[in-house]
Design an enzyme around this catalytic site. Structure first.
Site, PDB file in Angstrom:
ATOM      1  N   ASP A 186       3.779  -8.095   0.627  1.00  0.00           N
ATOM      2  CA  ASP A 186       4.839  -9.103   2.099  1.00  0.00           C
ATOM      3  C   ASP A 186       4.172  -9.665   2.301  1.00  0.00           C
ATOM      4  O   ASP A 186       3.932 -11.628   2.451  1.00  0.00           O
ATOM      5  CB  ASP A 186       5.288  -8.002   2.361  1.00  0.00           C
ATOM      6  CG  ASP A 186       4.171  -7.251   3.738  1.00  0.00           C
ATOM      7  OD1 ASP A 186       3.025  -7.695   3.274  1.00  0.00           O
ATOM      8  OD2 ASP A 186       4.339  -6.638   4.571  1.00  0.00           O
TER       9      ASP A 186
ATOM     10  N   HIS B  19       1.153  -1.011  -0.561  1.00  0.00           N
ATOM     11  CA  HIS B  19      -0.110   0.103  -0.083  1.00  0.00           C
ATOM     12  C   HIS B  19       0.626   1.418   0.019  1.00  0.00           C
ATOM     13  O   HIS B  19       0.444   2.310  -0.546  1.00  0.00           O
ATOM     14  CB  HIS B  19      -1.288  -0.073   1.769  1.00  0.00           C
ATOM     15  CG  HIS B  19      -1.849  -1.026   1.545  1.00  0.00           C
ATOM     16  ND1 HIS B  19      -2.635  -1.478   0.266  1.00  0.00           N
ATOM     17  CD2 HIS B  19      -1.917  -1.130   2.991  1.00  0.00           C
ATOM     18  CE1 HIS B  19      -3.787  -2.248   1.089  1.00  0.00           C
ATOM     19  NE2 HIS B  19      -3.249  -2.481   1.505  1.00  0.00           N
TER      20      HIS B  19
END
Length: 490
Positions: free
Chosen positions: A243, A81
């Site tokens: 991730d 993000h």
């Protein structure tokens, strides 16, 4: 033998693992810290990510007894993000706003009011919170509008590192699907979202990175920056991933299985062959890093909660674990709504932690247990939300991340679920998952084939011992859903 480098550029640090491209055997690993951050303003200079990557790579090479010339492929996974703005000369225009920066919560609320939760869920699979990139762009448009005039590229953290390696502005569908302006189920950017909620008239189509498939190469490490690391020009670079998405690859998460990742943030996720659109705003219906979908719920407050409890009690983590496991499980025990730094799921950016049920005979053991349970009860609510959204999430439960090293976390999770909790032989799931992708692009294989071949062995199973009383759940939900004085009305 080929050598692949899997990179995990997380909020706290960069980890690099060097593995055999065929067997997945670990040759060596290295780590370097990132500057510490804390909400509500959580920002980092992307240049520090590149510096940490170089140091972590050097550490991994030293540990493995290899040189940079031995590396054949690289793939970068990174925190999701975050907003990276580059000008036409590839200069970073401002520190990157990270996923846990909550300053764009007013913009997030405005976006949700405008389109509605169902509208957002239908459009991009998720309902934006302050974590989403589109809200950070809207914040920049309102507070630093001149920066948008100078912006030539809008990248995410792993895109930035891949760009410095290859000179190509690319991303992958797992990361793009968490921006708020990419519809993974339609495989296209929603430029109209950027025109409507950030600024109309900008050449958004040229500012955004190309979206690659999970087994598609981003290019080669042919930039001056890559050469400065000692890498050969023909080193293949994968598309990268978020991730958590790479972590699912690294753990070998199979359909129907459920992964609890206990780190700075807490994440519960499962894989799905079809998209998930949750209008309740709990579940992010994002794409995964293997061509499918990864419905997940992410909380801001996970291991930091038990870090805080250990600090307040003046103990280390092994002692905090011992205290929690020794606590009596009485039905009227304390409960904690663990919103220490606001919360993402549920969307409560201005909430704070609440502890209820204190008594004059409260013990250190009970305080320790409340910290672990406060984290786990919130994540299990997320697990329930994933099921309610239509995803099959009833298979084997696997736990990973730094928090998974604590028997207290594993036991409390098993007790809360009433089901066994498994650990697997993997220390760094995200870096391992990035290495899976690097091996796939190097050998021209499907990333799912490599994932399955590299699935780590089960190392332990914790069985439930103490059923969580219904009254504990009732009191937890009442506390967790209580509106706090400093929160703005919805």
């Amino acid at each position: 033998m080929g050598v692949v480098a899997g990179v995990d550029s997380s909020t706290q640090s960069c980890t690099v693992e060097l593995r055999d491209a065929q067997s997945g055997r670990l040759f060596g690993s290295g780590r370097s810290p990132h500057p510490p951050t804390s909400p509500p303003v959580s920002e980092q200079d992307p240049a520090t990510w590149w510096e940490a990557f170089g140091l972590a790579l050097a550490g991994a090479l030293s540990a493995a007894g290899l040189t940079a010339r031995d590396v054949d492929a690289v793939s970068v996974a990174a925190q999701c993000h975050g907003l990276v703005l580059l000008d036409a000369h590839d200069r970073v225009l401002r520190p990157a706003k990270l996923w846990n920066d909550t300053t764009s919560s007013p913009q997030a609320a405005a976006l949700v009011r405008d389109l509605g939760t169902a509208g957002w869920a239908d459009a991009v699979g998720s309902v934006p919170t302050a974590a989403f990139t589109i809200t950070k762009l809207a914040w920049v448009a309102q507070h630093e509008p001149a920066l948008l005039d100078a912006t030539a590229r809008v990248l995410l953290p792993h895109d930035y590192l891949t760009y410095r390696l290859t000179g190509r502005a690319v991303t992958d569908r797992s990361e793009a699907s968490g921006t708020g302006y990419y519809a993974a189920h339609e495989d296209r950017y929603l430029v109209d979202h950027l025109n409507r909620w950030v600024r109309a008239g900008l050449p958004w189509a040229t500012m955004l990175p190309s979206v690659l498939g999970p087994s598609e190469a981003a290019g080669t490490a042919s930039t001056p920056d890559a050469r400065a690391l000692g890498l050969r020009d023909d080193v293949v670079v994968g598309a990268g991933a978020g991730d958590q998405h790479a972590g699912a690859l690294g753990i070998g998460l199979a359909p129907g299985q459920v992964l609890y990742s206990l780190g700075t943030s807490g994440v519960v996720m499962t894989t799905s062959p079809t998209p998930v659109h949750d209008a309740t705003a709990w579940v992010d219906g994002v794409a995964d890093a293997a061509g499918g979908w990864l419905p997940l719920v992410c909380t801001l407050n996970c291991a930091k909660v038990t870090d805080t409890a250990a600090r307040l009690l003046g103990v280390d983590h092994p002692e905090l674990t011992r205290l929690a496991l020794a606590a009596p499980r009485r039905a009227d025990r304390m409960v904690l709504a663990a919103y220490l730094d606001g919360e993402r799921s549920p969307d409560r950016p201005h909430a704070r932690g609440l502890l209820a049920g204190l008594r004059s005979d409260t013990t250190r053991e009970e305080l320790a247990l409340a910290a672990y349970e406060g984290v786990v009860l919130g994540l299990v609510r997320g697990h329930d939300a994933i099921r309610a959204a239509g995803a099959a999430a009833d298979g084997e439960v696997v736990v990973t991340g730094g928090g998974a090293r604590s028997l207290a976390y594993r036991q409390v999770l098993a007790d809360t679920l009433g089901a066994p909790v498994h650990t697997r032989d993997v220390d760094e799931a995200t870096a391992r998952g990035a290495a899976v992708q690097a091996a796939a692009v190097l050998t021209d294989a499907d990333v799912r084939t490599v994932r399955d071949a590299w699935t780590p062995a089960t190392t332990g199973v914790v069985e439930p011992q103490h059923a969580v009383d219904a009254d504990v759940w009732r009191r937890y939900r009442a506390l967790a859903d209580a509106r706090q004085p400093d929160e703005t009305p919805e």
